[in-house]
Scaffold this motif. Structure first.
Motif, PDB file in Angstrom:
ATOM      1  N   SER A 351      -2.227   3.007  13.818  1.00  0.00           N
ATOM      2  CA  SER A 351      -3.216   3.013  12.789  1.00  0.00           C
ATOM      3  C   SER A 351      -4.472   2.058  13.419  1.00  0.00           C
ATOM      4  O   SER A 351      -5.576   2.195  13.217  1.00  0.00           O
ATOM      5  CB  SER A 351      -2.733   2.657  11.715  1.00  0.00           C
ATOM      6  N   THR A 355      -8.322   3.374  13.908  1.00  0.00           N
ATOM      7  CA  THR A 355      -9.369   3.026  13.078  1.00  0.00           C
ATOM      8  C   THR A 355     -10.312   1.964  13.547  1.00  0.00           C
ATOM      9  O   THR A 355     -11.601   2.037  13.673  1.00  0.00           O
ATOM     10  CB  THR A 355      -8.809   2.115  11.717  1.00  0.00           C
ATOM     11  N   ARG A 488      -0.825   5.431  -1.837  1.00  0.00           N
ATOM     12  CA  ARG A 488      -2.159   5.817  -2.276  1.00  0.00           C
ATOM     13  C   ARG A 488      -2.693   4.631  -2.926  1.00  0.00           C
ATOM     14  O   ARG A 488      -3.940   4.575  -2.913  1.00  0.00           O
ATOM     15  CB  ARG A 488      -1.948   6.965  -3.259  1.00  0.00           C
ATOM     16  N   SER A 491      -4.309   2.361  -0.359  1.00  0.00           N
ATOM     17  CA  SER A 491      -5.371   2.948   0.082  1.00  0.00           C
ATOM     18  C   SER A 491      -6.742   2.802  -0.605  1.00  0.00           C
ATOM     19  O   SER A 491      -7.878   2.819   0.012  1.00  0.00           O
ATOM     20  CB  SER A 491      -5.287   4.539   0.615  1.00  0.00           C
ATOM     21  N   LYS A 492      -6.510   3.350  -1.687  1.00  0.00           N
ATOM     22  CA  LYS A 492      -7.768   3.317  -2.675  1.00  0.00           C
ATOM     23  C   LYS A 492      -8.248   1.785  -2.952  1.00  0.00           C
ATOM     24  O   LYS A 492      -9.460   1.788  -3.019  1.00  0.00           O
ATOM     25  CB  LYS A 492      -7.143   3.611  -4.312  1.00  0.00           C
ATOM     26  N   ARG A 494      -8.300  -0.333  -0.688  1.00  0.00           N
ATOM     27  CA  ARG A 494      -9.120  -0.732   0.616  1.00  0.00           C
ATOM     28  C   ARG A 494     -10.240  -0.057   0.660  1.00  0.00           C
ATOM     29  O   ARG A 494     -11.129  -0.480   1.214  1.00  0.00           O
ATOM     30  CB  ARG A 494      -8.122  -0.309   1.882  1.00  0.00           C
ATOM     31  N   VAL A 495     -10.516   1.218   0.262  1.00  0.00           N
ATOM     32  CA  VAL A 495     -11.662   2.111   0.297  1.00  0.00           C
ATOM     33  C   VAL A 495     -12.680   1.322  -0.602  1.00  0.00           C
ATOM     34  O   VAL A 495     -13.643   1.322  -0.388  1.00  0.00           O
ATOM     35  CB  VAL A 495     -11.376   3.629  -0.250  1.00  0.00           C
ATOM     36  N   ARG A 505      -3.405  -3.573   4.879  1.00  0.00           N
ATOM     37  CA  ARG A 505      -2.625  -3.239   5.956  1.00  0.00           C
ATOM     38  C   ARG A 505      -1.465  -3.647   5.702  1.00  0.00           C
ATOM     39  O   ARG A 505      -0.013  -3.050   6.025  1.00  0.00           O
ATOM     40  CB  ARG A 505      -3.329  -3.543   7.266  1.00  0.00           C
ATOM     41  N   ALA A 508       0.575  -1.944   3.057  1.00  0.00           N
ATOM     42  CA  ALA A 508       1.011  -0.496   3.428  1.00  0.00           C
ATOM     43  C   ALA A 508       2.316  -0.636   4.223  1.00  0.00           C
ATOM     44  O   ALA A 508       3.299   0.068   4.413  1.00  0.00           O
ATOM     45  CB  ALA A 508      -0.132   0.292   4.198  1.00  0.00           C
TER      46      ALA A 508
END
Length: 557
Positions: A351, A355, A488, A491-492, A494-495, A505, A508
């Motif tokens: 990952s 990225t 999820r 992830s949200k 982090r966005v 990270r 997760a």
């Protein structure tokens, strides 16, 4: 109702609360009364801006505001500026005291009479802010509960019970105030999973599964819901989360050193190694905890290195903590945990390469490589022996001719999981009921799932299969859906930059590590795993739950 003016005159201080355009209540009070008002349970002044420190109630005794000689002449000590009150003496150039207003004052039927300067302070009647002292105590209770839970997570089971109890109490106290908390699919699925387990506790049926036994097991499943109060009390705050992770790490190291069998280690290191120390937990579970801590130390290393304080000291502490945790992880001799961490590391490296690319400076690569080589050489023998002991069973399993071998743990696990699949197929959708796997194993009488000298094994050594047997396919779908929603949520967060990239990270990868570890063991119905789950899942849910939310929507100060 809002406090719109406070004036200083020879008679005291006038506190005027009014609605828009019309005065509803006014009182003539002396400065002592104002001081008591600002310290009252219904008045919690919220400092704002650069003058926050001088706005504390303790500083309101300053002579620039309440000196008796200033009462002889007319002074205006308050004026409205936006949503704040500015206290001070403009004519003498005294800096103002800015006290924020966030809620309406409470109207009162009778005014407060004027009192001389030396009279006792009357009871405060006007509440110019919306954060009563009760909220302060709730915040203290919240922080105490979270801190005790994190510190006792890997060191004191009794402390975990106390900490989680305080967390639940603080959660309900905040909930009674009807905060504008957000809601997510993760919360709904968690509540649905707990309710589903409790319902199966009532209607399930299996040999030896009385209603009391089933409900006790169902309550153990339902208690996993405790991560939801943790998530709401964390309120997506990264600084709170990092403090809890630091406390958990301190508790892990201190607990391991306290529980270490120093006598056996000093007398016979070989016997100590064969004992597979779990430091107060089963060896596989201790490996799960230390592996998660090792992930945190590696992923969050830059945050540790670049923090306040002397850099050499911080680097030395990081190396000491990392080596101690790595020692505990390797001493467990847990093959499942080793494989789970290796797969998680591969996924994490892939990952990162996709990225941002892998950028390891030479000054970091050399010491890390040297330490890794030393650790591998020290534990190469035990690790190779641990894997080689089951090589015959692995070959037989691949050939489909595996027989029962009493001295092979892999053989016992293989037969236990075959037994579990057969039991699940009899009740595929709803399962047998909470606690069924242990009861069915005990009632089977199958020698291939017996531990020599201990009787039948207690679980199927696979969390997902245990869930299938107990709660059926519906329960497994809810369980997997919960993990997916937690990922999820991270992830949200982090966005939208609710948390930094390294924190997201770590959360997760810790979830992925736990999911892979669940393939090799089952501990979800025990208190130690429940507390671990509360912190990890609560943090993962919280950062996404409050992503983009205002501070007022978090419901806590």
């Amino acid at each position: 109702m809002r406090l719109v003016s406070m004036g200083l005159s020879s008679g005291g201080v006038r506190c005027r609360c009014a609605s828009i355009g019309q005065t509803q209540w006014a009182a003539q009070v002396d400065p002592h009364a104002l001081r008591a008002l600002l310290r009252s349970p219904r008045c919690n002044a919220t400092p704002r801006g650069a003058l926050a420190q001088s706005a504390q109630p303790e500083r309101l005794q300053s002579r620039h505001v309440f000196a008796p000689r200033q009462l002889k002449r007319r002074r205006t000590v308050s004026r409205r500026r936006g949503s704040a009150i500015i206290l001070g003496s403009p004519r003498q150039g005294v800096p103002g005291r800015r006290i924020g207003l966030s809620r309406p004052c409470q109207p009162r039927a009778s005014p407060l009479p004027a009192r001389p300067w030396r009279d006792a302070a009357p009871t405060a009647r006007c509440n110019p802010t919306g954060h009563p002292v009760l909220q302060v105590w709730i915040d203290r209770l919240r922080r105490l509960g979270l801190d005790v839970t994190a510190l006792a997570l890997f060191s004191a089971p009794a402390g975990v019970s106390v900490g989680l109890g305080l967390v639940v109490l603080a959660f309900f106290l905040v909930l009674m105030r009807r905060p504008a908390w957000p809601l997510s699919a993760g919360v709904v699925v968690a509540v649905g999973f707990s309710g589903y387990a409790l319902a199966l506790g009532v209607f399930g049926s299996y040999p030896g599964g009385t209603l009391a036994v089933r409900m006790e097991a169902a309550a153990q499943w339902a208690q996993l819901l405790v991560f939801v109060p943790v998530a709401y009390l964390l309120a997506g705050d990264q600084s709170r989360l990092l403090r809890l992770l630091g406390l958990a790490l301190v508790g892990l190291i201190l607990g391991a050193l306290w529980r270490l069998d120093w006598g056996l280690l000093l007398a016979d290191p070989g016997a100590f190694l064969e004992a597979r120390p779990g430091f107060g937990f089963p060896a596989n579970v201790g490996a799960l905890f230390s592996g998660t801590a090792l992930l945190g130390l590696v992923v969050l290393r830059r945050r540790w290195w670049q923090g306040p304080g002397p850099r050499p000291l911080r680097l030395a502490l990081w190396w000491v903590a990392t080596l101690l945790v790595a020692q505990g992880f390797l001493l467990s001799l847990s093959r499942g945990a080793w494989l789970a961490l290796a797969l998680t590391a591969v996924l994490g490296l892939a990952s990162s390469a996709r990225t941002s690319g892998l950028r390891l400076p030479l000054r970091l690569l050399l010491p890390v490589g040297a330490v890794t080589a030393v650790v591998v050489l020290l534990y190469a023998g035990p690790m190779a022996e641990r894997f080689a002991s089951e090589w015959g069973a692995v070959q037989a399993m691949l050939a489909g001719e595996i027989d029962y071998a009493p001295d092979s743990s892999l053989s016992q696990r293989w037969h236990a999981q075959r037994f579990g699949v057969t039991a699940w197929l009899e009740h595929p959708w709803l399962g047998w009921g909470p606690g069924a796997a242990k009861a069915l194993l005990a009632a089977s009488g199958d020698p291939s799932i017996m531990l020599i000298g201990y009787g039948p094994i207690e679980h199927l050594h696979n969390t997902y299969l245990d869930v299938l047997v107990q709660l059926g396919l519906i329960g497994l779908m809810l369980w997997l859906g919960l993990f997916a929603l937690l990922l999820r949520s991270v992830s949200k967060a982090r966005v939208v930059r609710q948390v930094d990239g390294d924190v997201a990270r770590f959360l997760a990868l810790a979830l992925v590590y736990s999911m892979i570890w669940n393939l090799f063991d089952f501990h979800a119905m025990h208190q130690s795993w429940r507390a671990y789950w509360a912190l990890l899942a609560g943090a993962a849910l919280s950062v996404g739950l409050f992503a983009g939310s205002s501070r007022a929507a978090r419901g806590v100060g």
